[in-house]
Write an enzyme that holds these catalytic residues in place. Structure first.
Site, mmCIF file in Angstrom:
data_model
loop_
_atom_site.group_PDB
_atom_site.id
_atom_site.type_symbol
_atom_site.label_atom_id
_atom_site.label_comp_id
_atom_site.label_asym_id
_atom_site.label_seq_id
_atom_site.Cartn_x
_atom_site.Cartn_y
_atom_site.Cartn_z
ATOM 1 C CG ASN A 3 -6.828 -1.147 -0.505
ATOM 2 O OD1 ASN A 3 -5.900 -1.024 -1.301
ATOM 3 N ND2 ASN A 3 -6.649 -1.176 0.806
ATOM 4 C CG HIS A 47 -3.337 3.320 0.697
ATOM 5 N ND1 HIS A 47 -3.658 2.773 -0.526
ATOM 6 C CD2 HIS A 47 -3.515 2.326 1.610
ATOM 7 C CE1 HIS A 47 -4.009 1.501 -0.349
ATOM 8 N NE2 HIS A 47 -3.931 1.209 0.929
ATOM 9 C CB CYS A 74 -0.928 0.008 1.210
ATOM 10 S SG CYS A 74 -1.953 -1.458 1.289
HETATM 11 N N1 ACO Z 1 -19.694 -9.572 4.831
HETATM 12 C C1 ACO Z 1 -20.438 -9.872 5.891
HETATM 13 N N2 ACO Z 1 -19.931 -10.218 7.078
HETATM 14 C C2 ACO Z 1 -18.582 -10.229 7.199
HETATM 15 C C3 ACO Z 1 -17.727 -9.915 6.121
HETATM 16 C C4 ACO Z 1 -18.340 -9.583 4.900
HETATM 17 N N3 ACO Z 1 -17.620 -9.262 3.805
HETATM 18 N N4 ACO Z 1 -16.464 -10.021 6.547
HETATM 19 C C5 ACO Z 1 -16.497 -10.382 7.823
HETATM 20 N N5 ACO Z 1 -17.776 -10.507 8.225
HETATM 21 C C6 ACO Z 1 -18.279 -10.867 9.544
HETATM 22 C C7 ACO Z 1 -17.275 -11.620 10.367
HETATM 23 O O1 ACO Z 1 -17.323 -12.983 10.074
HETATM 24 C C8 ACO Z 1 -17.730 -11.310 11.768
HETATM 25 O O2 ACO Z 1 -18.816 -12.146 12.067
HETATM 26 P P1 ACO Z 1 -18.990 -12.737 13.573
HETATM 27 O O3 ACO Z 1 -19.139 -11.548 14.449
HETATM 28 O O4 ACO Z 1 -20.217 -13.565 13.437
HETATM 29 O O5 ACO Z 1 -17.730 -13.506 13.839
HETATM 30 C C9 ACO Z 1 -18.246 -9.894 11.667
HETATM 31 O O6 ACO Z 1 -18.533 -9.668 10.272
HETATM 32 C C10 ACO Z 1 -17.267 -8.865 12.134
HETATM 33 O O7 ACO Z 1 -15.990 -9.189 11.599
HETATM 34 P P2 ACO Z 1 -14.723 -8.313 11.824
HETATM 35 O O8 ACO Z 1 -13.555 -8.856 11.089
HETATM 36 O O9 ACO Z 1 -14.586 -8.036 13.284
HETATM 37 O O10 ACO Z 1 -15.208 -7.026 11.048
HETATM 38 P P3 ACO Z 1 -14.863 -5.556 11.381
HETATM 39 O O11 ACO Z 1 -16.063 -4.868 11.882
HETATM 40 O O12 ACO Z 1 -13.586 -5.435 12.134
HETATM 41 O O13 ACO Z 1 -14.582 -5.009 9.915
HETATM 42 C C11 ACO Z 1 -12.745 -4.526 8.454
HETATM 43 C C12 ACO Z 1 -13.588 -5.610 9.074
HETATM 44 C C13 ACO Z 1 -13.630 -3.621 7.614
HETATM 45 C C14 ACO Z 1 -11.701 -5.126 7.560
HETATM 46 C C15 ACO Z 1 -12.124 -3.725 9.615
HETATM 47 O O14 ACO Z 1 -11.352 -4.576 10.415
HETATM 48 C C16 ACO Z 1 -11.301 -2.613 9.163
HETATM 49 O O15 ACO Z 1 -11.794 -1.554 8.831
HETATM 50 N N6 ACO Z 1 -9.967 -2.821 9.132
HETATM 51 C C17 ACO Z 1 -9.027 -1.832 8.674
HETATM 52 C C18 ACO Z 1 -8.091 -2.445 7.777
HETATM 53 C C19 ACO Z 1 -8.444 -2.216 6.350
HETATM 54 O O16 ACO Z 1 -9.427 -1.704 5.955
HETATM 55 N N7 ACO Z 1 -7.493 -2.584 5.569
HETATM 56 C C20 ACO Z 1 -7.595 -2.341 4.190
HETATM 57 C C21 ACO Z 1 -6.535 -3.032 3.504
HETATM 58 S S1 ACO Z 1 -5.001 -2.815 4.239
HETATM 59 C C22 ACO Z 1 -4.436 -1.360 3.809
HETATM 60 O O17 ACO Z 1 -4.635 -0.899 2.705
HETATM 61 C C23 ACO Z 1 -3.676 -0.578 4.790
#
Ligand code: ACO
Length: 340
Positions: free
Chosen positions: A297, A267, A117
């Site tokens: 992304n 980014h 990234c």
């Molecule tokens: N659709 C529906 N449900 C989903 C999905 C999906 N695509 N993905 C995960 N879930 C579910 C999980 O299974 C989990 O279910 P559970 O509670 O029954 O176990 C629930 O949703 C919550 O999962 P989390 O992984 O805790 O989801 P979170 O709310 O943390 O969101 C996300 C995930 C968006 C990736 C978040 O962690 C985030 O914003 N991270 C930042 C990192 C990022 O965005 N990186 C981008 C790429 S890296 C970079 O460029 C720097």
């Protein structure tokens, strides 16, 4: 004194658009979940085998053609290429040499950058150093990715696969002694390798293969280990800390303040990260450019893709102060502050 000016920018994405509802046909997810967590509405995916020519290098080549056109230059004017990607056409060689061939350049050097990234920021920093040292005069800097061939579209991988898209962006960075021209005012690059496993793709990798075990052993495929893994919340927390740090470092190094900025292009990791950073830095909406809603992304491509769109939309004018900042796998992060 030699200055580094952005002479032209370009971008390219495959034609095929994949909406959140399209993804919901392939896995258990929804437009609501994806929009709420990431801000993404759609992304572009290379379509199918018939699009085999649309490789990462090809996307970069198309973005480079547009950048050259906008700079009023031809490939013959280039004397170096820097190509940032985590999804190269081949395990080796890198994409830089492939673009060099596609453009029909002579035997100019081509460097590949592997900083995910942060790849484009690192690539621009390298190009800027070559220009400032007088080594090269016109450098093509590309960020491009084909993610769609390497994502886990089963429910197991849905937390990652809904985020990423294919695309490319490019700029021509040129040397000038024109006192009225823009310049790259400051750059910084950082890394924290202890978090490598928190956002990575393990296979194919030499760490996991040895003489009696293949670089890509069949188990890695069946165990889904060929796909990217992300410790999402951990990445989020580090990103919203490191973005402001690198932004302030870039501004302070150039004797500028956040109020001097005309545009901030982060980014495009996740709209929630960008919004959090915007709020923390006190930037108004019209000083931040986001396009993740349309492209997802695109990793190394996201900043040049956004910069090219912002320039095309007239949101960046000559003389404007622009800040590019990134955070990602490695962990790596950094910024480029320039006057356009
Ligand atoms: N659709 C529906 N449900 C989903 C999905 C999906 N695509 N993905 C995960 N879930 C579910 C999980 O299974 C989990 O279910 P559970 O509670 O029954 O176990 C629930 O949703 C919550 O999962 P989390 O992984 O805790 O989801 P979170 O709310 O943390 O969101 C996300 C995930 C968006 C990736 C978040 O962690 C985030 O914003 N991270 C930042 C990192 C990022 O965005 N990186 C981008 C790429 S890296 C970079 O460029 C720097």
């Amino acid at each position: 004194m030699v200055k580094s000016i952005i002479k032209g920018a370009g971008h390219y994405v495959p034609e095929n658009t994949v909406t959140n509802n399209d993804l919901a046909q392939r896995m258990t997810t929804s437009d609501e979940w994806i929009t709420e967590r990431t801000g993404i509405k759609e992304r572009h995916h290379r379509k199918n085998r018939n699009d085999a020519e649309e490789t990462t290098a090809f996307l970069g080549f198309k973005a480079a053609e547009m950048a050259l056109k906008n700079a009023g230059m031809t490939a013959r004017d280039l004397d170096y290429i820097v190509f940032a990607t985590l999804s190269p056409d081949y395990y080796f060689p890198g994409c830089g040499v492939l673009v060099q061939e596609m453009l029909g350049c002579d035997t100019i050097g081509a460097l590949d950058v592997r900083n995910q990234c942060s790849g484009f920021v690192y690539a621009m920093s390298v190009a800027n150093a070559f220009i400032k040292s007088g080594t090269y005069r016109n450098i093509l800097v590309i960020g491009a990715e084909i993610h769609s061939f390497g994502l886990d579209f089963s429910d197991e991988g849905r937390g990652v696969s809904v985020i990423f898209g294919d695309g490319a962006g490019a700029v021509i960075l040129s040397a000038t002694k024109d006192e009225t021209a823009g310049d790259i005012l400051s750059v910084n690059m950082h890394a924290e390798g202890k978090y490598a496993d928190d956002l990575c793709t393990k296979f194919p990798g030499s760490k996991y293969g040895w003489s009696d075990r293949m670089r890509l052993e069949p188990g890695a495929v069946t165990n889904h280990e060929v796909y990217p893994v992300m410790n999402g919340n951990f990445v989020f927390k580090h990103a919203v800390t490191r973005f402001p740090e690198t932004m302030m470092e870039a501004l302070n190094a150039a004797g500028k303040t956040i109020d001097d900025l005309d545009l901030f292009i982060p980014h495009q990791a996740n709209l929630r990260i960008a919004q959090f950073v915007q709020q923390k830095m006190g930037l108004p909406d019209d000083k931040v450019f986001n396009n993740i809603q349309k492209y997802g992304n695109t990793t190394a491509a996201s900043i040049p893709l956004a910069l090219s769109e912002a320039i095309a939309a007239g949101k960046v004018q000559r003389g404007d102060l622009v800040l590019l900042s990134a955070f990602g796998s490695g962990f790596t992060w950094g910024s480029v502050l320039f006057e356009y």
